[in-house]
Design an enzyme around this catalytic site. Sequence first.
Site, PDB file in Angstrom:
ATOM      1  N   HIS A  34       0.815  -1.221   0.000  1.00  0.00           N
ATOM      2  CA  HIS A  34       0.000   0.000   0.000  1.00  0.00           C
ATOM      3  C   HIS A  34       0.844   1.265   0.000  1.00  0.00           C
ATOM      4  O   HIS A  34       0.317   2.374  -0.151  1.00  0.00           O
ATOM      5  CB  HIS A  34      -0.911   0.019   1.228  1.00  0.00           C
ATOM      6  CG  HIS A  34      -0.162   0.310   2.503  1.00  0.00           C
ATOM      7  ND1 HIS A  34       0.757  -0.574   3.043  1.00  0.00           N
ATOM      8  CD2 HIS A  34      -0.175   1.394   3.319  1.00  0.00           C
ATOM      9  CE1 HIS A  34       1.260  -0.055   4.148  1.00  0.00           C
ATOM     10  NE2 HIS A  34       0.727   1.143   4.333  1.00  0.00           N
ATOM     11  N   HIS A  36       1.461   6.851   0.123  1.00  0.00           N
ATOM     12  CA  HIS A  36       0.701   5.952   0.994  1.00  0.00           C
ATOM     13  C   HIS A  36      -0.740   5.887   0.492  1.00  0.00           C
ATOM     14  O   HIS A  36      -1.503   6.844   0.643  1.00  0.00           O
ATOM     15  CB  HIS A  36       0.754   6.478   2.429  1.00  0.00           C
ATOM     16  CG  HIS A  36       0.216   5.541   3.467  1.00  0.00           C
ATOM     17  ND1 HIS A  36      -1.127   5.289   3.629  1.00  0.00           N
ATOM     18  CD2 HIS A  36       0.858   4.792   4.393  1.00  0.00           C
ATOM     19  CE1 HIS A  36      -1.299   4.437   4.627  1.00  0.00           C
ATOM     20  NE2 HIS A  36      -0.115   4.121   5.098  1.00  0.00           N
TER      21      HIS A  36
END
Length: 211
Positions: A103, A118
């Site tokens: 992620h 992120h």
Amino acid sequence: VDDNALKNLGAVGIIRLGGGNIQVVFGTYSDMIREEIVKLTRKEILQIPFYSPVQGHMVPLKEVPDPVFSAGIVGNGVAFIPDRGEVVSPVVGTVMIVYPSKHAIGIRTKEGLEVLLHVGIDTSRLEGKYFETFVKEGDEVVPGQMLIRFQIDKVKQHSKSLATPMVITNSDKVKSWSFAPFKAVKKGQASVFSVTLKEKENFVSPGGTHV
């Protein structure tokens, strides 16, 4: 303005033009001095542009629904609400880290800035489900290069938010920031924000970054 100090530097005349402006005359040495000033300016002022990593909408970092990001604890930068499940590199640099949960990715620019991308909030607990990465640690990347694909509907359903911060984790190396208007952006769009770095000789990049 210290007239005596300027004269000690070789000024042959000081003319006050009004409005806070002055002209300092150095005579035949002025061209040489100008060249040295230009050289110093080019060395000390380094400006780095950042490209949009997603297609979507750019928002201020303070709007991210996570205090670690919104308060700037991780670093300063911006965030995006993506329309598509694709993330591309915002800079020229080297991949520092690809998180096991896929992620997030960290990139170090050649100037030493450490950039964290992120995807979403509370997405680490998905443990890589719905994510696919296209780079590994040590890879060289350029703006617009594919980094991550993700199933946007699934990630939206199973996370707190799709907000995707892009922050510089060693923000202490930045002298000034310039942000484009917070509005819709295209994937790979140039100069969504830029930073001016501090003096090059003081720029030492520590190893690693974290979330």
